[in-house]
Design a protein around this motif. Structure first.
Motif, short mmCIF file in Angstrom:
data_model
loop_
_atom_site.label_atom_id
_atom_site.label_comp_id
_atom_site.label_asym_id
_atom_site.label_seq_id
_atom_site.Cartn_x
_atom_site.Cartn_y
_atom_site.Cartn_z
N ASP A 553 -5.92 -85.32 -8.91
CA ASP A 553 -5.85 -86.13 -7.70
C ASP A 553 -5.71 -85.20 -6.48
OD1 ASP A 553 -4.93 -87.75 -5.51
OD2 ASP A 553 -4.38 -89.29 -6.96
N PRO A 554 -6.69 -85.20 -5.54
CA PRO A 554 -6.63 -84.24 -4.42
C PRO A 554 -5.44 -84.46 -3.51
CG PRO A 554 -8.41 -85.84 -4.12
CD PRO A 554 -7.90 -86.02 -5.52
N ARG A 555 -4.98 -85.71 -3.36
CA ARG A 555 -3.83 -85.95 -2.48
C ARG A 555 -2.55 -85.39 -3.08
NH1 ARG A 555 -4.92 -92.24 -2.20
NH2 ARG A 555 -5.22 -91.68 -4.39
N VAL A 556 -2.38 -85.64 -4.40
CA VAL A 556 -1.19 -85.10 -5.07
C VAL A 556 -1.26 -83.57 -5.10
CG1 VAL A 556 0.13 -85.07 -7.23
CG2 VAL A 556 -0.95 -87.19 -6.45
N LEU A 557 -2.48 -83.04 -5.27
CA LEU A 557 -2.64 -81.59 -5.29
C LEU A 557 -2.23 -80.97 -3.95
CD1 LEU A 557 -3.56 -79.09 -6.83
CD2 LEU A 557 -5.91 -79.56 -6.06
N ARG A 558 -2.67 -81.58 -2.84
CA ARG A 558 -2.30 -81.06 -1.52
C ARG A 558 -0.80 -81.13 -1.29
NH1 ARG A 558 -6.93 -84.00 0.11
NH2 ARG A 558 -5.57 -85.69 0.86
N ALA A 563 4.51 -78.42 -1.06
CA ALA A 563 5.89 -78.28 -1.51
C ALA A 563 6.16 -76.87 -2.02
CB ALA A 563 6.17 -79.31 -2.61
N LEU A 564 5.20 -76.28 -2.75
CA LEU A 564 5.38 -74.91 -3.23
C LEU A 564 5.45 -73.93 -2.07
CD1 LEU A 564 2.95 -74.88 -6.32
CD2 LEU A 564 5.45 -74.85 -6.35
N CYS A 574 -6.06 -76.04 -8.92
CA CYS A 574 -7.05 -76.22 -10.00
C CYS A 574 -7.24 -77.72 -10.18
CB CYS A 574 -6.55 -75.56 -11.29
SG CYS A 574 -7.66 -75.76 -12.71
N ASN A 575 -8.41 -78.24 -9.73
CA ASN A 575 -8.61 -79.69 -9.74
C ASN A 575 -9.19 -80.22 -11.03
OD1 ASN A 575 -11.22 -78.78 -9.60
ND2 ASN A 575 -11.62 -79.56 -7.53
N HIS A 576 -9.38 -79.36 -12.05
CA HIS A 576 -9.87 -79.82 -13.35
C HIS A 576 -9.33 -78.89 -14.42
CE1 HIS A 576 -12.51 -81.05 -16.62
NE2 HIS A 576 -12.82 -82.13 -15.90
#
Length: 669
Positions: A553-558, A563-564, A574-576
């Motif tokens: 999920d790009p939103r959760v990834l961003r 946060a990091l 890594c989106n996949h």
């Protein structure tokens, strides 16, 4: 004439003395022979009667076996109708029919107790019927608690289970054994009839001899003849009865054949009806669930969106007030996360966080909290008698269940009354209460003096989003959550209530025994409750790490990358999951993997397994909002788990725990 008579007397006197006794000797010999023949005839008649009785017994065993088969078939048919119709009367008919089958089985056991082979076959039949009865009873209970979809699926799945084949094989074995016994007894009847006929032929010769020997022999012969006539009549009557019994068995067999054909037709009709009914039931259940979730989520989203919007508008001119509105938004988001946890607990999809727990100490420590939650007008009484018996449960889930029951009791008592919370130790037999296995249990009882529940309400008490409270006073998920929690603990819940008599809720939780294996429910996720902001975490209290973030999920990834960065770490997106291997090969400085669990094409645990040696010794944290089915939950057991939604502080705690676990493992090696 006198001389002639005297001559005859003299001639008689002249006869040898032994000649005088010849008639008597002959009479004795014929009498002994007649007696011996009578004994043989009685013996043959007894053997024939015994063979006929055994023949009748074989027919009786066959008839009882067919009756048991018919009752089982009728019970299965009634259960199928009950699952489809939900009619209580049909459910009672199913129970009555199954009880009749059990009684017929007892009669069959009595009839076969003297035949070892038949007795063994009946014992196998009882074992198979016991197993099948447990399955059918569980399906009926699912229907009672409105789990019709599960009941339909389970009923269909158990059509081919071993107990069904076991019942059929055992009944066939009983009938085959009875048929062989009947054939053997037929031969015995024919043999005894032949012997009787041969003895009857001898009666004529003995009768003639007795007429020549003495009048007494004639009397014996006449008696024997009368007995022979009676025996023939008796044999004819018994033969007629055997013929009538055979006709009755044939008629009953034909009736059973017709009943089986009707059952097959009904099953085909039911399968056709299921195709159309299943979709309607799915849509109805989905509509109820969606409506309840939408109502609660809209309320919570209103708090979140409203708080963020107001904070954005006031951030520049009044940061303190903006922070207050942001706190309100976070609180609303936490409530939404709590609702998801309730739903997952009800669905038995959210893994528990169990620990050894002293239930008496827990309740004693919560007394003040419960008192504040229900108000000072309600008297709280504790009767704690669990002693040293410990349980293995999720402490937070048990506390939540206890508070929910206390609040429900407060509402039922309109704020005035007595709430009694008690514990005690119980040892139960198999299925003595609900579906509990045999063993030791700690019984937690919450009783109130409130208005009680009607039978209609009691039937629906575990239904999600069902509530008798006014709109806005409750979500209807409290008892559903408790039901899911107790089921996951392999316990049972029992409610007793009547209008005007109050309500008593019993939670039966298995006792934790030393060295007992709880691997089926043990997991090691990171706690995901609200954590206060810790500025030290945002200022780099941990060393800077390079962390691989696998999230589709790009939103959760961003959000995770941000946060990091706030924690001072370097995030590699890594989106996949298929791209993880190349990133690991190109970046040897990766110190930790942060991966979602449910992703397209490949789950997080499957990705870690596929990477193999590339991730050996590398800490892994799984991030999820839903653990999936039990198989997937077992795959992530043993790894740190971070629940969505999470805060920056919770992310920092998860990273710290993963690194500490890795260091401890390295030190142990």
């Amino acid at each position: 004439m006198a001389e002639d008579a005297a001559g005859l007397d003299d001639a008689a006197d002249d006869l040898p003395r032994w000649r005088r006794f010849v008639p008597f000797v002959l009479a004795i010999i014929f009498a002994a022979a007649l007696g011996f023949l009578i004994y043989l005839a009685d013996n043959a008649s007894e053997q024939r009667d015994r063979a006929i009785a055994l023949q009748r017994h074989s027919y009786q065993v066959m008839l009882q076996a067919k009756t048991v088969e018919a009752k089982i078939g009728n019970a299965e048919t009634l259960l199928a109708r009950y699952v489809l119709s939900h009619e209580a009367a049909v459910g009672r008919q199913f129970q009555d029919e199954w009880a009749t089958a059990q009684r017929e089985l007892v009669a069959l056991e009595r009839s076969t107790r003297n035949n070892a082979q038949q007795r063994n076959a009946v014992a196998e039949l009882r074992a198979a019927m016991t197993e099948r009865g447990a399955t059918l009873t569980e399906i009926a209970l699912r229907v009672r608690y409105d789990q019709a979809l599960g009941a339909l699926g389970q009923l269909e799945a158990t059509r081919k289970e071993a107990s069904v084949r076991g019942i059929a094989d055992a009944l066939k074995a009983i009938v085959d054994l009875a048929e062989r016994e009947r054939a053997r007894h037929n031969l015995q009847v024919e043999s005894s009839e032949y012997r009787v006929d041969r003895l009857n032929d001898s009666y004529g010769i003995i009768g003639l001899g007795m007429l020549a020997a003495a009048a007494a022999a004639l009397w014996f012969a006449n008696s024997a003849l009368n007995e022979r006539i009676f025996a023939r009549r008796l044999a004819a009557a018994e033969a007629a009865r055997v013929d009538d019994l055979e006709v009755a068995v044939l008629q009953r067999t034909e009736q059973l054949r017709e009943a089986n054909a009707r059952l097959q037709r009904e099953m085909e009709e039911r399968l056709q009806a299921e195709q159309s009914l299943r979709q309607l039931q799915k849509m109805e259940a989905l509509g109820k669930l969606t409506g309840g979730i939408a109502h609660d989520f809209n309320n919570m989203l209103a708090v979140v969106i409203g708080g963020i919007d107001v904070a954005r508008r006031t951030l520049a001119r009044n940061p303190t007030k903006a922070a207050t509105h942001l706190d309100s938004a976070i609180e609303g988001a936490n409530h939404a996360a709590a609702l998801i946890e309730r739903l997952l607990a009800f669905a038995r999809a959210e893994p528990l966080l169990p620990n050894r727990l002293d239930i008496d100490a827990l309740i004693a420590g919560m007394e003040d909290l419960i008192a504040r939650a229900i108000g000072t007008s309600i008297k709280v009484e504790l009767a704690l008698d669990a002693g040293e018996w410990a349980i293995w449960v999720d402490r937070a889930q048990l506390e939540s269940a206890l508070v929910n029951m206390a609040i429900n009791a407060r509402d039922a008592m309109d704020g005035r009354g007595t709430l009694t919370i008690s514990t005690r130790c119980m040892t139960l037999a198999e299925r003595e209460i609900g579906q509990c296995s045999a063993g030791d249990y700690v019984c937690l009882t919450v009783a109130d003096t409130g208005s009680g529940m009607t039978p209609d309400v009691l039937e629906r008490v575990f239904e999600p989003f069902f509530t008798t409270k006014a709109v806005g006073k409750g979500t209807g998920l409290g008892m559903s959550q408790i039901f899911g929690f107790v089921s996951q603990c392999r316990g049972a819940i029992d409610i007793r209530s009547a209008p005007g008599e109050g309500t008593s809720i019993r939670l039966l939780l298995p006792r934790m025994v030393r060295d007992q294996d709880f691997a089926t429910i043990r997991e090691t996720p990171v706690a995901a409750g609200p954590v206060a902001n810790d500025d030290a975490l945002l200022e780099g209290s941990q060393p800077s790490l390079t962390i691989l973030v696998v999230e589709d999920d790009p939103r959760v990834l961003r959000s995770t990358m941000a946060a990091l960065a706030a924690l001072g770490h370097i995030g590699l997106d890594c989106n996949h999951p298929a791209k993880a291997a190349d990133l690991l090969a190109s970046r040897p400085d990766i110190a930790l993997i942060l991966s979602d669990v449910l992703m397209p094409d490949m789950s997080g645990p499957e990705m870690i397994e596929a990477l193999g040696a590339a991730v050996t010794g590398l800490p892994v944290i799984f991030v999820t909002g839903f653990a999936g089915d039990k198989g997937l939950a077992a795959q992530i057991a043993g790894f740190p788990i971070l629940r969505k939604p999470f805060t920056v502080s919770q992310l920092a705690d998860a990273i710290g725990e993963a690194l500490a676990t890795r260091r401890a493992a390295s030190t142990a090696v």
